[in-house]
Design an enzyme around this catalytic site. Structure first.
Site, PDB file in Angstrom:
ATOM      1  N   ASP A  10       0.795  -1.242   0.000  1.00  0.00           N
ATOM      2  CA  ASP A  10       0.000   0.000   0.000  1.00  0.00           C
ATOM      3  C   ASP A  10       0.827   1.293   0.000  1.00  0.00           C
ATOM      4  O   ASP A  10       0.502   2.221   0.753  1.00  0.00           O
ATOM      5  CB  ASP A  10      -0.964   0.009   1.201  1.00  0.00           C
ATOM      6  N   LYS A 108      -6.988  -5.010  -3.056  1.00  0.00           N
ATOM      7  CA  LYS A 108      -7.778  -5.502  -1.913  1.00  0.00           C
ATOM      8  C   LYS A 108      -8.738  -4.431  -1.441  1.00  0.00           C
ATOM      9  O   LYS A 108      -8.491  -3.241  -1.638  1.00  0.00           O
ATOM     10  CB  LYS A 108      -6.860  -5.956  -0.785  1.00  0.00           C
ATOM     11  N   CYS A 153      -2.110  -2.989   7.588  1.00  0.00           N
ATOM     12  CA  CYS A 153      -2.000  -3.878   6.428  1.00  0.00           C
ATOM     13  C   CYS A 153      -0.717  -4.707   6.434  1.00  0.00           C
ATOM     14  O   CYS A 153      -0.742  -5.878   6.049  1.00  0.00           O
ATOM     15  CB  CYS A 153      -2.163  -3.082   5.145  1.00  0.00           C
TER      16      CYS A 153
HETATM   17  C1  VGL Z   1      -4.855   0.461   5.565  1.00  0.00           C
HETATM   18  C2  VGL Z   1      -6.505   1.293   6.897  1.00  0.00           C
HETATM   19  C3  VGL Z   1      -7.424   1.183   5.879  1.00  0.00           C
HETATM   20  C4  VGL Z   1      -3.414   0.101   5.428  1.00  0.00           C
HETATM   21  C5  VGL Z   1      -5.756   0.341   4.519  1.00  0.00           C
HETATM   22  O1  VGL Z   1      -2.894   0.055   4.297  1.00  0.00           O
HETATM   23  O2  VGL Z   1      -2.765  -0.143   6.476  1.00  0.00           O
HETATM   24  N1  VGL Z   1      -5.237   0.927   6.747  1.00  0.00           N
HETATM   25  N2  VGL Z   1      -7.041   0.709   4.681  1.00  0.00           N
END
Ligand code: VGL
Ligand code: ZN
Length: 199
Positions: A10, A108, A153
């Protein structure tokens, strides 16, 4: 070459300073990860990829604020500001991330009714993303994680990697966390207990 796969979690504009769900100093990981990408045999990226109006957004729940927790059919869910909406700039990888070597991008959180922190399973811990099968078919047994956010994540991905029988490590220097309500300490302990190497 370092054996196994580097999984870059991410590293998207919305998780970097100025983004909708910015992780403090999130962008600092980019040069480190670019160095790691060059050294790893295989590179896989994950991309948080929500439809507008996703159920993990506080804005989808009247009267709720970001960072509150609610009950969903699959369990507790923290609510977030709108982030990483499909096709928006916030959902794109950080512009300086050198991702062209990546062999796979796992998206995701694209099902409206369920969030997904882990690269392996959605937050019901049952619905697979297909990553385990991909790694097994390709004979990859060792995974290393870097990216955002350490305590969400990255941590859930590393825990699921162990649960799926992979050797897993987290390269802490190349991760940054959100750290709400003691989440960093709690997830660090869970990763240690699960046999994730924190390096
Ligand atoms: C994430 C919160 C919501 C992350 C993704 O990448 O850690 N955290 N969506
Ligand atoms: Zn998300």
């Amino acid at each position: 070459m370092v054996e196994g796969a580097l999984i870059v979690v991410d590293v998207q504009n919305d998780f970097c300073p100025g983004g909708a769900l910015a992780v403090d100093q999130g962008d600092e990981v980019v040069p480190l990860i670019n160095g790691l990408i060059k050294r790893f045999e295989h590179v896989i990226l994950t991309q948080d990829w929500h439809p507008a109006g996703h159920s993990s957004f506080a804005s989808s729940h009247p009267g709720k604020q970001p960072f509150e927790t609610i009950m969903m059919p699959y369990g507790k869910q923290k609510l977030w500001p709108d982030h990483c909406v499909q096709g928006t700039r916030g959902a794109e990888f950080h512009p300086e991330l050198e991702w062209t070597k990546a062999e796979l991008v796992i998206r995701k959180g694209f099902r409206k009714a369920i969030d997904s922190y882990s690269a392996f399973f959605e937050n019901d811990h049952e619905t697979p993303t297909g990553l385990s099968g991909y790694l097994r078919e390709r004979g990859i047994s060792k995974v290393s994680f870097a990216g955002l956010a350490t305590d969400f994540c990255v941590a859930f991905s590393a825990l699921d990697a162990r649960r799926q029988g992979f050797e897993a490590s987290v390269i802490l220097q190349a991760c940054r966390g959100i750290d709400i309500a003691g989440s960093m300490a709690a997830m660090t302990e869970r990763m240690n207990d699960a046999g994730v190497a924190l390096v």
